[in-house]
Design a protein around this motif. Structure first.
Motif, PDB file in Angstrom:
ATOM      1  N   THR A  98       0.848  -1.015  -0.346  1.00  0.00           N
ATOM      2  CA  THR A  98       0.152   0.245  -0.048  1.00  0.00           C
ATOM      3  C   THR A  98       0.879   1.324   0.140  1.00  0.00           C
ATOM      4  OG1 THR A  98      -1.568  -1.091   1.510  1.00  0.00           O
ATOM      5  CG2 THR A  98      -1.389   1.535   1.010  1.00  0.00           C
ATOM      6  N   ARG A  99       0.225   2.211  -1.174  1.00  0.00           N
ATOM      7  CA  ARG A  99       1.477   2.911  -1.030  1.00  0.00           C
ATOM      8  C   ARG A  99       3.154   3.030  -1.418  1.00  0.00           C
ATOM      9  NH1 ARG A  99      -2.870   4.487   2.042  1.00  0.00           N
ATOM     10  NH2 ARG A  99      -1.651   4.011   3.555  1.00  0.00           N
ATOM     11  N   GLY A 100       3.600   1.923  -1.714  1.00  0.00           N
ATOM     12  CA  GLY A 100       4.241   1.154  -1.825  1.00  0.00           C
ATOM     13  C   GLY A 100       5.102   0.886   0.015  1.00  0.00           C
ATOM     14  N   VAL A 101       4.403   0.276   0.359  1.00  0.00           N
ATOM     15  CA  VAL A 101       5.632  -0.384   1.855  1.00  0.00           C
ATOM     16  C   VAL A 101       4.172  -1.317   1.946  1.00  0.00           C
ATOM     17  CG1 VAL A 101       5.348   0.416   3.710  1.00  0.00           C
ATOM     18  CG2 VAL A 101       5.476   2.444   2.725  1.00  0.00           C
ATOM     19  N   LYS A 102       5.024  -2.329   2.875  1.00  0.00           N
ATOM     20  CA  LYS A 102       3.874  -4.132   3.183  1.00  0.00           C
ATOM     21  C   LYS A 102       2.892  -3.299   3.512  1.00  0.00           C
ATOM     22  CE  LYS A 102       6.805  -7.466   2.022  1.00  0.00           C
ATOM     23  NZ  LYS A 102       7.693  -8.589   1.833  1.00  0.00           N
ATOM     24  N   ALA A 103       1.451  -3.373   3.954  1.00  0.00           N
ATOM     25  CA  ALA A 103       1.018  -3.043   4.941  1.00  0.00           C
ATOM     26  C   ALA A 103       0.111  -4.539   5.535  1.00  0.00           C
ATOM     27  CB  ALA A 103       0.101  -1.877   5.172  1.00  0.00           C
ATOM     28  N   ARG A 104      -0.542  -4.675   7.065  1.00  0.00           N
ATOM     29  CA  ARG A 104      -1.287  -5.242   7.038  1.00  0.00           C
ATOM     30  C   ARG A 104      -1.745  -4.704   7.279  1.00  0.00           C
ATOM     31  NH1 ARG A 104       0.945 -10.218   9.891  1.00  0.00           N
ATOM     32  NH2 ARG A 104      -0.324 -11.766   9.509  1.00  0.00           N
ATOM     33  N   GLY A 105      -3.791  -6.219   7.528  1.00  0.00           N
ATOM     34  CA  GLY A 105      -4.983  -5.306   7.768  1.00  0.00           C
ATOM     35  C   GLY A 105      -5.375  -5.798   9.021  1.00  0.00           C
ATOM     36  N   ARG A 106      -6.401  -5.749   9.686  1.00  0.00           N
ATOM     37  CA  ARG A 106      -5.992  -5.308  10.998  1.00  0.00           C
ATOM     38  C   ARG A 106      -7.797  -5.792  11.505  1.00  0.00           C
ATOM     39  NH1 ARG A 106      -4.288  -0.534  14.308  1.00  0.00           N
ATOM     40  NH2 ARG A 106      -4.978   0.292  12.496  1.00  0.00           N
TER      41      ARG A 106
END
Length: 169
Positions: A98-106
């Protein structure tokens, strides 16, 4: 999810339910806390994901999806509520760029009076990427997400470490 594919054999192309749909067709009537039945469904060699029937469990879950801006929206929601969202049991879900960065949902779990009607999707209130799950189910650890990661309890936020907070109107 086995080798990146839903165990049901369906390709799920264009859909986001791979690995998320119930194995039993009458899941809302068949959900149970019976340990013998759970061992049969989720025993030693099972690849089945594990879900919670929110309504029957008295739970409301805030689902934050970073793919759709939920991480940013949640910060805005917390600010709008002046930090009134209490700490609670939290699961890390799928992983996305997301926006070039790894992100986790919660998933944030709350107890609530389920006679209350909840918004299903907060995007109409200006908070894109945040859904409210209360009349369905959510997956819990150690389920495997289609992105390849396993659902896991957030650090310090497992049911063994923190109480499920009450969601008040």
């Amino acid at each position: 999810i086995i080798d990146g594919t839903c165990a049901c054999g369906n390709t799920h192309i264009g859909r986001s339910d791979a690995g998320k749909h119930p194995v039993i067709s009458d899941w809302n009537q068949g959900s149970t806390g019976d340990l013998t039945q759970l061992a049969e469904w989720f025993g030693n060699d099972s690849t089945n994901n594990v879900g919670i029937n929110c309504k029957e469990s008295g739970l409301v879950v805030i689902d934050i999806d970073p793919r759709n801006g939920g991480d940013k929206s949640f910060l805005e929601l917390e600010s709008w509520l002046s930090g009134a969202i209490p700490p609670t049991v939290t699961t890390l879900t799928g992983e996305y760029i997301t926006r070039g960065v790894k992100a986790r949902g919660r998933h944030l779990y709350f107890r609530a009076d389920l006679r209350t009607q909840f918004f299903k999707d907060l995007s109409k209130q200006g908070f894109k990427g945040i859904d409210i799950k209360w009349n369905g189910y959510v997956l819990i650890p150690p389920s495997k997400h289609a992105s390849g990661v396993h659902y896991e309890w957030a650090n310090g936020r497992s049911p063994a470490e923190i109480e499920i907070a009450e969601l008040t109107p």
